[in-house]
Design an enzyme around this catalytic site. Structure first.
Site, PDB file in Angstrom:
ATOM      1  CB  VAL A 219      26.518 -33.631  -5.833  1.00  0.00           C
ATOM      2  CG1 VAL A 219      27.396 -32.244  -6.013  1.00  0.00           C
ATOM      3  CG2 VAL A 219      26.047 -33.636  -4.552  1.00  0.00           C
TER       4      VAL A 219
ATOM      5  N   GLY B  57      24.282 -41.596  -1.341  1.00  0.00           N
ATOM      6  CA  GLY B  57      23.742 -40.618  -2.466  1.00  0.00           C
ATOM      7  C   GLY B  57      22.548 -41.351  -3.074  1.00  0.00           C
ATOM      8  CD  GLN B  58      17.431 -38.508  -2.505  1.00  0.00           C
ATOM      9  OE1 GLN B  58      17.737 -37.416  -3.356  1.00  0.00           O
ATOM     10  NE2 GLN B  58      16.487 -38.506  -1.411  1.00  0.00           N
ATOM     11  CE  LYS B  59      25.501 -41.052 -11.115  1.00  0.00           C
ATOM     12  NZ  LYS B  59      25.082 -42.309 -11.685  1.00  0.00           N
TER      13      LYS B  59
ATOM     14  CG  LEU C 237      37.103 -40.009  -1.503  1.00  0.00           C
ATOM     15  CD1 LEU C 237      37.463 -39.446  -0.308  1.00  0.00           C
ATOM     16  CD2 LEU C 237      35.577 -40.710  -1.215  1.00  0.00           C
TER      17      LEU C 237
ATOM     18  CG  HIS D 248      32.277 -39.795  -2.325  1.00  0.00           C
ATOM     19  ND1 HIS D 248      33.116 -39.851  -3.785  1.00  0.00           N
ATOM     20  CD2 HIS D 248      31.859 -40.987  -2.675  1.00  0.00           C
ATOM     21  CE1 HIS D 248      32.889 -41.255  -4.370  1.00  0.00           C
ATOM     22  NE2 HIS D 248      32.256 -42.047  -3.404  1.00  0.00           N
TER      23      HIS D 248
ATOM     24  N   GLY E 107      35.822 -44.902  -2.858  1.00  0.00           N
ATOM     25  CA  GLY E 107      37.114 -44.127  -3.020  1.00  0.00           C
ATOM     26  C   GLY E 107      37.268 -43.250  -4.085  1.00  0.00           C
TER      27      GLY E 107
ATOM     28  CB  SER F  70      29.444 -41.046 -11.333  1.00  0.00           C
ATOM     29  OG  SER F  70      30.037 -42.357 -11.733  1.00  0.00           O
TER      30      SER F  70
ATOM     31  CD  GLN G 201      24.595 -48.458  -3.275  1.00  0.00           C
ATOM     32  OE1 GLN G 201      25.399 -49.336  -4.045  1.00  0.00           O
ATOM     33  NE2 GLN G 201      25.081 -47.186  -3.151  1.00  0.00           N
TER      34      GLN G 201
HETATM   35  O1  PAF Z   1      27.868 -46.763  -3.778  1.00  0.00           O
HETATM   36  C1  PAF Z   1      28.833 -47.089  -3.383  1.00  0.00           C
HETATM   37  O2  PAF Z   1      29.986 -46.542  -3.587  1.00  0.00           O
HETATM   38  C2  PAF Z   1      29.153 -48.787  -3.095  1.00  0.00           C
HETATM   39  O3  PAF Z   1      28.300 -49.526  -3.831  1.00  0.00           O
HETATM   40  C3  PAF Z   1      29.165 -49.029  -1.568  1.00  0.00           C
HETATM   41  C4  PAF Z   1      27.902 -48.529  -1.092  1.00  0.00           C
HETATM   42  C5  PAF Z   1      30.420 -47.980  -1.103  1.00  0.00           C
HETATM   43  C6  PAF Z   1      29.289 -50.628  -1.317  1.00  0.00           C
HETATM   44  O4  PAF Z   1      30.596 -50.813  -1.810  1.00  0.00           O
END
Ligand code: PAF
Length: 323
Positions: free
Chosen positions: A207, A178-180, A33, A37, A31, A216, A184
């Site tokens: 972005v 996202g590649q940020k 956003l 996103h 969220g 972020s 992950q």
């Molecule tokens: O990158 C994020 O926003 C979170 O780590 C994710 C992938 C939604 C998991 O909670």
């Protein structure tokens, strides 16, 4: 656009979409956003006839105080999702996502619980909670004991656990990240291989705002003075990555761009930033291979510069390719 709050309804939505011959794109989010996103939404919209975003602040990937402080604005997020033409938003409660957890507080105790060990090279799924019905994933040390993960490996266990759960519930054709956050992505890609999943993970470029900051959700936590310092840190990182990239290209044969020299220079450059009464602490600076996350000695085209730092206790990261 449909707002879905339960796993049963989400299953029904995705099953119906598949029966009708649609492709389903999932954008997992927590969220709050922003344009980062919405770039994922646009990418997902291009290649899928149904797009769903999940909005869930996942306790498993936070310490309790950070979880409580995390910005939340579901109503505004739903409007944004709708304006980008999404078909559904999945916004479950914590009890819905972790029905077998005795409480949210209990989830925070899992982070450091030694009874759920990790393996050096393999993902491990521990069956825990009431009736042993939650799959709690420990990410292998080879991927998590690096970069950002070294200080809080449990963070990526939490991300892997919730994404695994979302994939099981939604069963999308494609999922967008996202590649940020390169660690992950590397971890989720490895988990997907381990699961022999057919879900395609799509990476979307970072972005940036007009002032250069990578978007972020944490940026909303910064006051004006902190934001100015973060802009300066980001500029210095970009300058070092650009100079090194030019040097690497000029020296391809000799390959003389040494990561350690760059790290040392960048460190003293960041430390020289005037911060007045604010506290700027560098957590780590690394030059890594994006697939293995291993630090490199010599900078090459594919190398990624990763910097983690804290401004008045707010932790931010910056990821820059050299190419
Ligand atoms: O990158 C994020 O926003 C979170 O780590 C994710 C992938 C939604 C998991 O909670």
């Amino acid at each position: 656009m449909q707002i879905i709050n339960t796993i049963t309804d989400m299953h029904a939505w995705t099953a119906q979409a598949r029966v009708q011959g649609h492709t389903v794109g999932l954008v997992p989010t927590m969220g709050c956003l922003h344009n980062g996103h919405t770039e994922l939404f646009k990418e997902a919209r291009k290649n899928n006839s149904r797009v769903v975003a999940s909005i869930f602040v996942n306790p498993l990937q936070f310490r309790q105080d950070a979880y409580e402080k995390y910005p939340r604005r579901l109503d505004a997020d739903i409007q944004i999702a709708e304006s980008f033409g999404l078909d559904a938003v999945f916004a479950p409660s914590t009890a819905e996502m972790y029905p077998h957890a005795p409480s949210t507080d209990w989830l925070f105790t899992l982070h450091d619980d030694p009874s759920y060990p990790r393996h050096q090279t393999k993902f491990v799924s521990h069956h825990i909670g009431q009736d042993n019905a939650t799959n709690y994933i420990r990410v292998p040390s080879r991927l998590v004991m690096k970069m950002d993960g070294q200080k809080h490996p449990w963070h990526f266990d939490g991300v892997a656990t919730v994404v695994n759960q979302l994939f099981n519930i939604i069963n999308p054709h494609r999922a967008y990240f996202g590649q940020k956050d390169i660690q992950q992505i590397a971890i989720l890609q490895a988990m997907n291989d381990w699961n022999e999943s057919t879900i395609d993970l799509v990476e979307v470029p970072i972005v940036r705002d007009t002032d250069g900051l990578a978007l972020s959700s944490r940026l909303v936590l910064l006051n004006d003075a902190e934001r100015s310092i973060v802009i300066e840190v980001t500029k210095r990182i970009a300058q070092h990555a650009t100079v090194s990239s030019a040097n690497t290209q000029a020296n391809t044969q000799a390959n003389t761009q040494h990561a350690q020299a760059l790290i040392k220079d960048l460190q003293s450059d960041i430390q020289s930033i005037q911060t007045h009464e604010n506290t700027l602490v560098i957590d780590s600076i690394e030059c890594v291979n994006p697939a293995t996350l291993e630090p490199v000695d010599a900078i090459e085209d594919a190398t990624i510069l990763f910097v983690a730092y804290l401004i008045n206790g707010i932790r931010l990261t910056e990821t820059r390719p050299f190419a």
